[in-house]
Design an enzyme around this catalytic site. Structure first.
Site, PDB file in Angstrom:
ATOM      1  N   GLU A 122       0.916  -1.254  -0.046  1.00  0.00           N
ATOM      2  CA  GLU A 122       0.256  -0.041  -0.097  1.00  0.00           C
ATOM      3  C   GLU A 122       1.194   1.387  -0.075  1.00  0.00           C
ATOM      4  OE1 GLU A 122      -1.386   2.880   1.469  1.00  0.00           O
ATOM      5  OE2 GLU A 122      -2.477   2.131   3.161  1.00  0.00           O
ATOM      6  N   CYS A 128      -2.163   7.717   4.804  1.00  0.00           N
ATOM      7  CA  CYS A 128      -2.373   7.704   3.313  1.00  0.00           C
ATOM      8  C   CYS A 128      -3.715   8.104   2.915  1.00  0.00           C
ATOM      9  CB  CYS A 128      -2.079   6.074   2.919  1.00  0.00           C
ATOM     10  SG  CYS A 128      -2.880   5.117   4.366  1.00  0.00           S
TER      11      CYS A 128
END
Lengths: 508, 508
Positions: B236, B273
Site C-alpha cells: 500500500e 495515506c
C-alpha cells in the site's frame, strides 16, 4: 487436407494497435457498466454463434492442429458450455460479493458511515491464446469468457498454431457481441507477435492472461511486473503433476493403473498442462514394464506445432541421456503431411527417488508424450519427492480401496504436503480431463501459475478480472444500480447491521 | 520524556535470520491446519493481552512517535478490535468459500468427479510495519492480524520509528500466541533493514505485505516479482486522494467544508495515506482564502521520523517553487525535544486544473500537512483531473444536499470515472478516519497499491493470504475436517448438485 500453419502471422502496424487499444479503452467504460444480465445475454449469444458454426470451426481446427474430430467436438462443446456457465454466474450475481455496512452511530470505533462494496471490472485485458486448446483456451476460451463476463474488453493475441481457426472464431465472437449490443471494441484479435508484447506495455491494458510455456510466460510476467504501473498477470505455465501409487493399489488393480497412466500421459499426445509427468511407484513394482508395453502400443500422433515438436525432441533426448536413466520405451518420430512430426510415447525410468531428485531437469515439465518413473522405498522418499517438485497444478495418489493401517498412515502424512505444493489433489483418477465446474481449481504455486491465488478454469476464474470498490455515504442517484437501496437488479447482498460490533470492544 | 528513536536497528545475523525462517516454515504446516476456531481463540488472546498492557504500550508509543495519548488510545483500540473482528470472521467460516461439486454422472461435459474446494493459507508472510500507525499498521496491525487469521505465520519487520513499542508489542503477541497453544515460530520480529530484504528473497517466504512510500514499496515489490519463484506482494504505497467541491456545496456549507478539509489534511500532521492532498474548487471560490486562514491556526506538531520530515521539507519546497504556484499558507518548522522537527501546515494554490496537470510533481503524494488547491471551470476540467491523477485510494465529492440538474449531471458523469481510478468514492465526508468493517475497501490502482484486487483494511483483507485448493474424489479420512461429508466444524458451504448443468448444453 493438412497443411502447415504459418508460424509467423502478420504484424499489426503501430497505428492499427493504437486503434485497437483506444477502442478497447472506450468500450471498457460502457461494457463494464452494463448490467450482469446484459453481459450474460451477450455471452450466451457468443455460445450460440459458435455452436451454430461448429462444423466449419472443427474442420478448420482439424486442418490446422491435426487434432481429431472427436477431440475438437468435445473441446468446442466445453468452450460454449463455459460461456453459458459464466452467463449463469452473471445472472446469479453472487460473484459481485456485494457487502453493505449500514450506517452505525454506535460502531465500536466511532460512528460508521454507510459503506457499499462490490467488485468492478479491471479494464481492458490482454489474453494470449494457448497452442493446445484451439477452442477452450484460445480465442473464445476460458480467459476470454471470464474476462468478458467480469466486464473487461478483451484483446486476444492469437496463437500462430491455428491462425485461421482463430480468425474464424474471432469473427463469430465479434459479430455475436455486436448483435447483442456490446460496444465496438469489446473484443478484438491481435496476430502480431511484437504487437502482443507492445500491447502488454501499454498503460491502458489492465491485466494479462496467458497459458503456455514457463519461458514465454515468465518473460511476459516480467514485462507486466516491471511496467511503470505494474498489472496483474495470470500466467498458467509449467507443471509436472506427480502421481504416486501405493503397493496396496498396485496389488489391487495394477493393470488398470498402468493403462490409466498411459492413457493420461499420452492423451492429446502429452500436450496438456495436466499431463502426469512423474510416476512414483513402490520399489520392485511390476508396473514400469507393463507401462512401457502399453506405451509402445500407442500409435504416433502429430504434435501441435513444429516449435513444440523441436522442443520436445530436445528435452526428451536430454532426459534420456542423463546417466542412470533407463529408456523403458523409446518414442519414435514419423513424417506427417503437415510437415509437423508425429511422435510416439517415451517412458523413462530415473531409478530411485534419490536419483530423480539429483537431476533438476527430471523435475521440469516436458511438454509431449514422455513420462518419468521413479521407485520409492519409504515414506520419506515420497515426502522428499513431493517437496522437491516445483509448484504444480496437481498431485495424484492411487490407494487401495480399503487401505491398511500402514497405507493410511503413509498417505495421511502426504496429503497436506501435496496440497501445499499444488492446486488440486486427486485420488484414484488421473489429472487430465478437467471438469469445468464451480469447485474446480486449476492453478498452483509458481511455476504452475504466476498468480497462486487464482484459477483459470471453473467459475472462480472470473475473480481474476475484478477488483473491489466501496461507495461511502453516496446519494442513491449516484450509486450503481447494483448498490442502490431499492436493489433494482435483485442481486444477492450481505448486510452488516448496526450494533453488531459491540462484541469486538475491549473488555471494560 | 521525548527521546530520539534510533533509526538504525540491530541487524539479525544470517544464522539468526535462518533460524527465524526455519521456525516460521515449521510453524506454517501446524498453524495453517488448526481449525478456524482455534486460530480465532488465539487472535482473541492476543487482543486481550494488548488491551491488558494498553497503558504501558501507549506510554512507550507516545515517547517514540510523539503522537498524543488520545490518538494512540484510539489506535490501540482499533488494533484489538481488528484482531477480534478477524476472530469473528474465522468463527463464521464463510471466508473459506467452501464449494462442493457433487459427483455427477450426467454432467454436461461428461461424468464429473466429487470436487471440494476451499481456501488455504499461503505460508509464511513477511510483513513490513508502517511508520504512521505504531499499533494499527505495525507489529499487531491489520496485516499481521489478517495473515495470522488466514493461517500464515508472520515475520514482522519492525519500523525503526518506534522500536521499543515494536519490541514490547511483539513480546505480548508471542506470549499470547504461545499461551493459546500456537506453535513456536507463528510470529517473530525482525529489526534489521538488511534482514528485511534478505527474508523477502528467501524461497520459504510466500507473500509480502507493506505500507509505506512508493519508492520503498516499489523496490520491495520488484524483489518479490523478480525472485526465481515470484510471490504476491501487497504494497500500500502512495495516494493523493483528490477531493472536489461543487459550487452548490460551497454555497450551502462553505465554512464547514473548509474546516473539514483542513481538519482532514492536517490530521496526524498529514501523515495518513488517506490524506486529501488535492482539492478541486469551482473557479472564483472563496474557500482557498478561508482554508489558508484555518491552516495557519493549526499548531505545529512533530513529524514521525527525521527521514519523513526531511523528505516532506524537500517535497514541499519543490512544489512551492513551481512557477505559478501560490503559497496561501506557508508552514513553518520548529524544534522539538526529540530532535525530530515540528511542522505547521502548508497550503498551495496551483491555479487552474490545466496548471495542476502540467506539473506531474503536483499529482504525487507529499506525505505531511500540505495540500494543493486548483480551480475548475467546466465539467471537462474535473474529468481531466480525475483521469490524470495516479491510482489513488479515494476520491471525494462534496455536493449540495439537494443538487440542481446541472450539478447532478456534473457529478453523475464523474462517479464511474472516480471508481475506475480508486478503491473508495465518498461523498460529503473526508477520506481520513477509515472504518474497519466488512464493506471497507482500502486499495486502488498502482501506485495506491501493488495489488489492485485486494484491500488492506476490513475483513476482506484476509483474502490476500489465501489460495484455493481442490480435493478430487478424496476418501473421507484424507479430507481436511472442513471438507468432510459430516462437516464436523459446521462451516458454511455452497453445493453444486448433480443435474444442474443441463442448461449449459448446446441447443440440439
Amino acid at each position: 487436407m493438412n497443411t502447415t500453419p504459418r508460424l509467423t502471422e502478420p504484424e499489426e502496424t503501430p497505428e492499427e494497435l493504437e486503434s485497437l487499444l483506444a477502442a478497447a479503452t472506450t468500450a471498457a467504460a460502457d461494457w463494464g457498466r452494463r448490467s450482469p444480465h446484459d453481459r450474460a445475454d451477450a455471452l450466451s449469444a457468443v455460445a450460440d454463434a459458435l455452436d451454430a458454426e461448429g462444423q466449419s470451426l472443427i474442420i478448420e481446427a482439424m486442418r490446422e492442429t491435426g487434432l481429431t474430430e472427436g477431440r475438437l467436438t468435445g473441446e468446442l462443446k466445453r468452450t460454449t458450455v463455459q460461456l453459458r456457465m459464466f452467463a449463469e454466474e452473471l445472472r446469479d450475481g453472487s460473484y459481485l460479493r456485494i457487502a453493505l455496512d449500514r450506517q452505525d452511530p454506535d460502531f465500536v470505533l466511532g460512528p460508521r458511515p454507510d459503506l457499499r462494496r462490490w467488485l468492478t471490472p479491471l479494464g481492458p485485458v490482454l489474453v494470449y491464446a494457448a497452442s493446445n486448446f484451439p477452442f477452450a483456451f484460445s480465442v473464445a476460451g476460458g480467459d476470454t469468457a471470464s474476462a468478458l463476463a467480469a466486464g473487461c474488453p478483451v484483446l486476444l493475441k492469437a496463437h500462430p498454431g491455428h491462425p485461421e481457426t482463430s480468425r474464424k472464431t474471432a469473427g463469430l465472437v465479434r459479430s455475436a457481441l455486436q448483435s447483442a449490443g456490446a460496444p465496438e471494441g469489446t473484443f478484438a484479435l491481435l496476430t502480431g507477435r511484437q504487437a502482443g508484447v507492445s500491447a502488454l506495455r501499454d498503460p491502458r491494458i489492465a491485466a494479462g492472461a496467458f497459458t503456455g510455456s514457463v519461458a514465454g510466460g515468465r518473460a511476459l510476467f516480467d514485462i507486466a511486473s516491471s511496467r511503470p504501473n505494474p498489472i496483474p498477470f495470470f500466467g498458467e505455465l509449467g507443471s509436472v503433476n506427480p502421481a504416486m501409487v501405493t503397493s496396496g493399489a498396485e496389488r489391487e488393480r495394477g493393470e488398470q493403473i498402468a493403462a490409466g497412466f498411459v492413457g493420461s500421459f499420452t492423451l492429446g499426445t502429452g500436450q496438456f498442462c495436466t499431463k502426469p509427468g512423474i510416476l512414483l511407484l513402490p520399489r520392485g513394482s511390476e508396473l514400469p514394464k507393463r507401462i512401457a508395453e502399453l506405451a509402445q502400443n500407442v500409435p504416433p500422433a502429430r504434435m501441435l506445432t513444429s516449435a513444440i515438436a523441436d522442443r520436445y525432441r530436445e528435452r526428451t533426448t536430454e532426459l534420456a541421456d542423463i546417466p542412470g536413466v533407463e529408456v523403458l520405451a523409446r518414442g519414435s518420430e514419423h513424417a506427417d503431411p503437415s510437415d509437423i512430426p508425429q511422435v510416439s510415447p517415451t517412458v523413462l525410468h530415473a531409478g530411485s527417488v534419490a536419483d530423480l531428485l539429483s537431476e533438476p531437469a527430471l523435475l521440469e515439465e516436458n511438454f509431449g508424450p514422455c513420462a518419468v518413473i521413479a521407485e520409492y522405498d519409504a515414506d520419506e522418499d515420497l515426502r522428499a519427492a513431493i517437496s522437491a517438485v516445483p509448484g504444480t497444478l496437481t498431485v495424484t495418489a492411487h490407494l487401495a480401496g480399503q487401505p491398511d493401517d500402514a497405507e493410511r498412515q503413509l498417505v495421511s502424512g502426504l496429503v497436506a504436503l501435496a496440497a501445499s505444493r499444488s492446486g488440486r489433489v486427486l485420488f484414484d483418477e488421473w489429472p487430465t480431463g478437467l471438469a469445468v465446474t464451480p469447485a474446480q481449481q486449476h492453478g498452483g504455486p509458481y511455476p504452475a501459475t504466476t498468480a497462486v491465488s487464482h484459477t483459470s478454469v471453473g467459475t472462480a476464474a472470473i475473480d481474476r478480472f475484478l477488483r473491489p470498490v466501496t461507495y461511502q455515504n453516496a446519494p442513491e442517484f449516484l450509486l450503481p444500480e447494483a448498490l442502490r437501496e431499492s436493489n433494482p437488479l435483485g442481486l444477492p447482498r450481505s448486510t452488516h447491521q448496526p450494533g453488531a460490533s459491540q462484541d469486538w470492544a475491549p473488555p471494560q
